[in-house]
Design a protein around this motif. Structure first.
Motif, PDB file in Angstrom:
ATOM      1  N   TYR A 222       8.477  -1.017 -16.676  1.00 25.59           N
ATOM      2  CA  TYR A 222       7.427  -0.360 -17.329  1.00 25.59           C
ATOM      3  C   TYR A 222       7.813   1.004 -17.729  1.00 25.59           C
ATOM      4  CZ  TYR A 222       2.609  -0.224 -19.178  1.00 25.59           C
ATOM      5  OH  TYR A 222       1.373  -0.055 -19.937  1.00 25.59           O
ATOM      6  N   ALA A 223       8.468   1.830 -17.076  1.00 22.61           N
ATOM      7  CA  ALA A 223       8.747   3.216 -17.452  1.00 22.61           C
ATOM      8  C   ALA A 223       9.858   3.112 -18.290  1.00 22.61           C
ATOM      9  CB  ALA A 223       9.348   3.878 -16.052  1.00 22.61           C
ATOM     10  N   ARG A 224      10.539   2.147 -18.434  1.00 18.19           N
ATOM     11  CA  ARG A 224      11.837   2.194 -19.595  1.00 18.19           C
ATOM     12  C   ARG A 224      11.378   1.314 -20.639  1.00 18.19           C
ATOM     13  NH1 ARG A 224      16.231   1.331 -14.828  1.00 18.19           N
ATOM     14  NH2 ARG A 224      16.653   3.541 -14.135  1.00 18.19           N
ATOM     15  N   ASP A 225       9.943   0.844 -20.516  1.00 19.29           N
ATOM     16  CA  ASP A 225       9.669  -0.022 -21.748  1.00 19.29           C
ATOM     17  C   ASP A 225      10.526  -1.370 -21.955  1.00 19.29           C
ATOM     18  OD1 ASP A 225       7.858  -0.605 -23.670  1.00 19.29           O
ATOM     19  OD2 ASP A 225       8.888   0.512 -25.181  1.00 19.29           O
ATOM     20  N   MET A 226      10.997  -1.745 -20.943  1.00 23.26           N
ATOM     21  CA  MET A 226      11.693  -3.127 -21.026  1.00 23.26           C
ATOM     22  C   MET A 226      10.844  -4.366 -21.232  1.00 23.26           C
ATOM     23  SD  MET A 226      13.868  -2.282 -17.627  1.00 23.26           S
ATOM     24  CE  MET A 226      14.899  -3.594 -18.014  1.00 23.26           C
ATOM     25  N   ARG A 227      11.074  -4.634 -22.777  1.00 22.44           N
ATOM     26  CA  ARG A 227      10.239  -5.713 -23.134  1.00 22.44           C
ATOM     27  C   ARG A 227      11.076  -7.151 -23.432  1.00 22.44           C
ATOM     28  NH1 ARG A 227       7.114  -3.049 -28.022  1.00 22.44           N
ATOM     29  NH2 ARG A 227       8.068  -1.206 -27.477  1.00 22.44           N
ATOM     30  N   PRO A 228      10.983  -8.096 -23.041  1.00 23.89           N
ATOM     31  CA  PRO A 228       9.686  -8.592 -22.427  1.00 23.89           C
ATOM     32  C   PRO A 228       9.911  -8.828 -20.972  1.00 23.89           C
ATOM     33  CG  PRO A 228      11.434 -10.604 -22.934  1.00 23.89           C
ATOM     34  CD  PRO A 228      11.837  -9.261 -23.544  1.00 23.89           C
TER      35      PRO A 228
ATOM     36  N   VAL B 175       7.050   8.356 -20.740  1.00 24.66           N
ATOM     37  CA  VAL B 175       7.416   7.796 -19.627  1.00 24.66           C
ATOM     38  C   VAL B 175       6.200   8.337 -18.534  1.00 24.66           C
ATOM     39  CG1 VAL B 175       9.037   7.860 -17.792  1.00 24.66           C
ATOM     40  CG2 VAL B 175       9.690   8.029 -20.164  1.00 24.66           C
ATOM     41  N   THR B 176       5.794   9.273 -18.509  1.00 24.44           N
ATOM     42  CA  THR B 176       4.679   9.952 -17.865  1.00 24.44           C
ATOM     43  C   THR B 176       3.583   8.835 -17.796  1.00 24.44           C
ATOM     44  OG1 THR B 176       5.527  12.024 -17.536  1.00 24.44           O
ATOM     45  CG2 THR B 176       3.264  11.686 -16.548  1.00 24.44           C
ATOM     46  N   GLY B 177       3.287   8.707 -19.304  1.00 28.86           N
ATOM     47  CA  GLY B 177       2.022   7.766 -19.430  1.00 28.86           C
ATOM     48  C   GLY B 177       2.203   6.522 -18.951  1.00 28.86           C
ATOM     49  N   ARG B 178       3.691   5.926 -19.088  1.00 33.94           N
ATOM     50  CA  ARG B 178       3.768   4.533 -18.630  1.00 33.94           C
ATOM     51  C   ARG B 178       3.819   4.552 -17.081  1.00 33.94           C
ATOM     52  NH1 ARG B 178       8.901   4.525 -21.756  1.00 33.94           N
ATOM     53  NH2 ARG B 178       8.072   4.945 -23.810  1.00 33.94           N
TER      54      ARG B 178
ATOM     55  N   ALA C 136       0.848  -1.249   0.293  1.00 33.30           N
ATOM     56  CA  ALA C 136      -0.080   0.024   0.210  1.00 33.30           C
ATOM     57  C   ALA C 136       0.879   1.355   0.128  1.00 33.30           C
ATOM     58  CB  ALA C 136      -1.005   0.026   1.118  1.00 33.30           C
ATOM     59  N   LEU C 137       1.920   1.019   0.832  1.00 34.38           N
ATOM     60  CA  LEU C 137       2.941   2.403   0.585  1.00 34.38           C
ATOM     61  C   LEU C 137       3.575   2.458  -0.353  1.00 34.38           C
ATOM     62  CD1 LEU C 137       4.636   1.777   4.162  1.00 34.38           C
ATOM     63  CD2 LEU C 137       2.968   3.504   3.619  1.00 34.38           C
ATOM     64  N   LEU C 138       3.786   1.450  -1.211  1.00 29.84           N
ATOM     65  CA  LEU C 138       4.307   1.249  -2.708  1.00 29.84           C
ATOM     66  C   LEU C 138       3.371   2.309  -3.738  1.00 29.84           C
ATOM     67  CD1 LEU C 138       6.603   0.648  -4.797  1.00 29.84           C
ATOM     68  CD2 LEU C 138       5.526  -1.662  -4.908  1.00 29.84           C
ATOM     69  N   GLN C 139       2.148   1.670  -3.161  1.00 29.65           N
ATOM     70  CA  GLN C 139       1.099   2.138  -4.149  1.00 29.65           C
ATOM     71  C   GLN C 139       0.986   3.937  -3.968  1.00 29.65           C
ATOM     72  OE1 GLN C 139      -0.598   0.824  -6.567  1.00 29.65           O
ATOM     73  NE2 GLN C 139      -1.869   2.238  -7.275  1.00 29.65           N
ATOM     74  N   GLY C 140       1.424   4.280  -2.830  1.00 30.90           N
ATOM     75  CA  GLY C 140       1.291   5.550  -2.501  1.00 30.90           C
ATOM     76  C   GLY C 140       2.410   6.568  -3.256  1.00 30.90           C
ATOM     77  N   LEU C 141       3.525   5.871  -3.077  1.00 32.71           N
ATOM     78  CA  LEU C 141       5.006   6.213  -4.099  1.00 32.71           C
ATOM     79  C   LEU C 141       4.640   6.188  -5.368  1.00 32.71           C
ATOM     80  CD1 LEU C 141       7.807   6.886  -4.023  1.00 32.71           C
ATOM     81  CD2 LEU C 141       8.436   4.576  -3.844  1.00 32.71           C
ATOM     82  N   GLN C 142       3.762   5.244  -6.083  1.00 36.34           N
ATOM     83  CA  GLN C 142       3.716   5.073  -7.406  1.00 36.34           C
ATOM     84  C   GLN C 142       2.742   6.566  -7.827  1.00 36.34           C
ATOM     85  OE1 GLN C 142       2.945   0.772  -8.019  1.00 36.34           O
ATOM     86  NE2 GLN C 142       3.344   1.535  -9.710  1.00 36.34           N
ATOM     87  N   PHE C 143       1.857   6.868  -6.992  1.00 38.31           N
ATOM     88  CA  PHE C 143       1.145   8.000  -7.090  1.00 38.31           C
ATOM     89  C   PHE C 143       1.682   9.174  -7.471  1.00 38.31           C
ATOM     90  CE2 PHE C 143      -1.196  11.696  -5.822  1.00 38.31           C
ATOM     91  CZ  PHE C 143      -2.209  11.662  -6.813  1.00 38.31           C
ATOM     92  N   VAL C 144       2.933   9.314  -6.520  1.00 32.20           N
ATOM     93  CA  VAL C 144       3.755  10.493  -6.372  1.00 32.20           C
ATOM     94  C   VAL C 144       4.618  10.546  -7.659  1.00 32.20           C
ATOM     95  CG1 VAL C 144       5.775  11.650  -5.323  1.00 32.20           C
ATOM     96  CG2 VAL C 144       3.544  10.757  -3.898  1.00 32.20           C
ATOM     97  N   LEU C 145       5.189   9.119  -8.102  1.00 33.20           N
ATOM     98  CA  LEU C 145       5.876   9.203  -9.267  1.00 33.20           C
ATOM     99  C   LEU C 145       5.455   9.409 -10.561  1.00 33.20           C
ATOM    100  CD1 LEU C 145       7.729   5.791  -8.470  1.00 33.20           C
ATOM    101  CD2 LEU C 145       8.964   8.080  -8.421  1.00 33.20           C
ATOM    102  N   TYR C 146       3.863   9.339 -10.324  1.00 37.35           N
ATOM    103  CA  TYR C 146       3.299   9.752 -11.749  1.00 37.35           C
ATOM    104  C   TYR C 146       2.653  11.225 -11.685  1.00 37.35           C
ATOM    105  CZ  TYR C 146      -1.115  10.108 -14.571  1.00 37.35           C
ATOM    106  OH  TYR C 146      -1.909  10.538 -15.222  1.00 37.35           O
ATOM    107  N   ALA C 147       2.208  11.421 -10.459  1.00 39.50           N
ATOM    108  CA  ALA C 147       1.694  12.738 -10.395  1.00 39.50           C
ATOM    109  C   ALA C 147       2.302  13.878 -10.605  1.00 39.50           C
ATOM    110  CB  ALA C 147       1.028  12.866  -9.048  1.00 39.50           C
TER     111      ALA C 147
ATOM    112  N   PRO D 292       5.363  14.155 -12.530  1.00 42.53           N
ATOM    113  CA  PRO D 292       5.507  14.464 -14.005  1.00 42.53           C
ATOM    114  C   PRO D 292       4.254  14.684 -14.695  1.00 42.53           C
ATOM    115  CG  PRO D 292       6.127  12.058 -13.480  1.00 42.53           C
ATOM    116  CD  PRO D 292       5.796  12.989 -12.054  1.00 42.53           C
ATOM    117  N   ALA D 293       3.178  14.133 -14.144  1.00 39.48           N
ATOM    118  CA  ALA D 293       1.984  14.543 -15.013  1.00 39.48           C
ATOM    119  C   ALA D 293       1.378  15.888 -14.713  1.00 39.48           C
ATOM    120  CB  ALA D 293       0.804  13.654 -14.437  1.00 39.48           C
ATOM    121  N   ASN D 294       1.789  16.395 -13.489  1.00 41.20           N
ATOM    122  CA  ASN D 294       1.240  17.964 -13.254  1.00 41.20           C
ATOM    123  C   ASN D 294       2.426  18.690 -14.144  1.00 41.20           C
ATOM    124  OD1 ASN D 294      -0.781  18.833 -11.158  1.00 41.20           O
ATOM    125  ND2 ASN D 294       0.208  16.947 -10.459  1.00 41.20           N
TER     126      ASN D 294
END
Length: 131
Positions: free
Chosen positions: A103-109, A50-53, A12-23, A25-27
């Motif tokens: 995901y952010a670096r589009d590392m496939r597979p 990257v922000t979209g990812r 759950a804390l990781l989810q909060g961190l992910q929100f910040v990591l997205y929010a 750059p999105a702002n």
């Protein structure tokens, strides 16, 4: 507290961190005028790839977190916590942490492999509780 519940709290804390990591750059990408609006119209500027990812990785974790929470509830309330279910929980969390940069670096597979590891760990927890 069981190890699985500890990992759930950390997830759950990781989810909060992910929100910040997205929010953040999105702002920056969309501008606060748009991000603070009701978003009734499409943005006048685009987000970077990257922000979209990062946003999609965050949304993906919300989906995975639902299933992981179910696994933790089944294991905990069923009093089925073992070294195996605890290891699966930690594997899930490590996979989710690794998923963000993959995901952010589009590392496939690699991204898909990391996702599958976390998904499999979650289902193994549920199966272990049922056996």
């Amino acid at each position: 507290m069981t190890p699985e519940l500890t990992v759930l709290a950390l997830a759950a804390l990781l989810q909060g961190l992910q929100f910040v990591l997205y929010a953040v750059p999105a702002n920056r990408d969309l501008g606060p005028g748009y991000t603070m609006s009701a978003r009734d119209r499409p943005p006048s500027r685009e987000m970077s790839p990257v922000t979209g990812r990062l946003g999609r990785a965050m949304a993906n974790h919300f989906e995975g977190l639902i299933l992981f929470t179910i696994a933790v509830i089944v294991v905990t309330l069923g009093e089925q916590s073992t070294w195996f279910t605890a290891a699966c929980a930690w594997i899930y969390l490590i996979a989710r942490i690794l998923y963000i940069p993959a995901y952010a670096r589009d590392m496939r597979p690699g991204r898909s492999i990391v996702w599958m590891v976390g998904f499999t760990a979650t289902f193994l927890m549920i199966l272990a509780a049922l056996i």
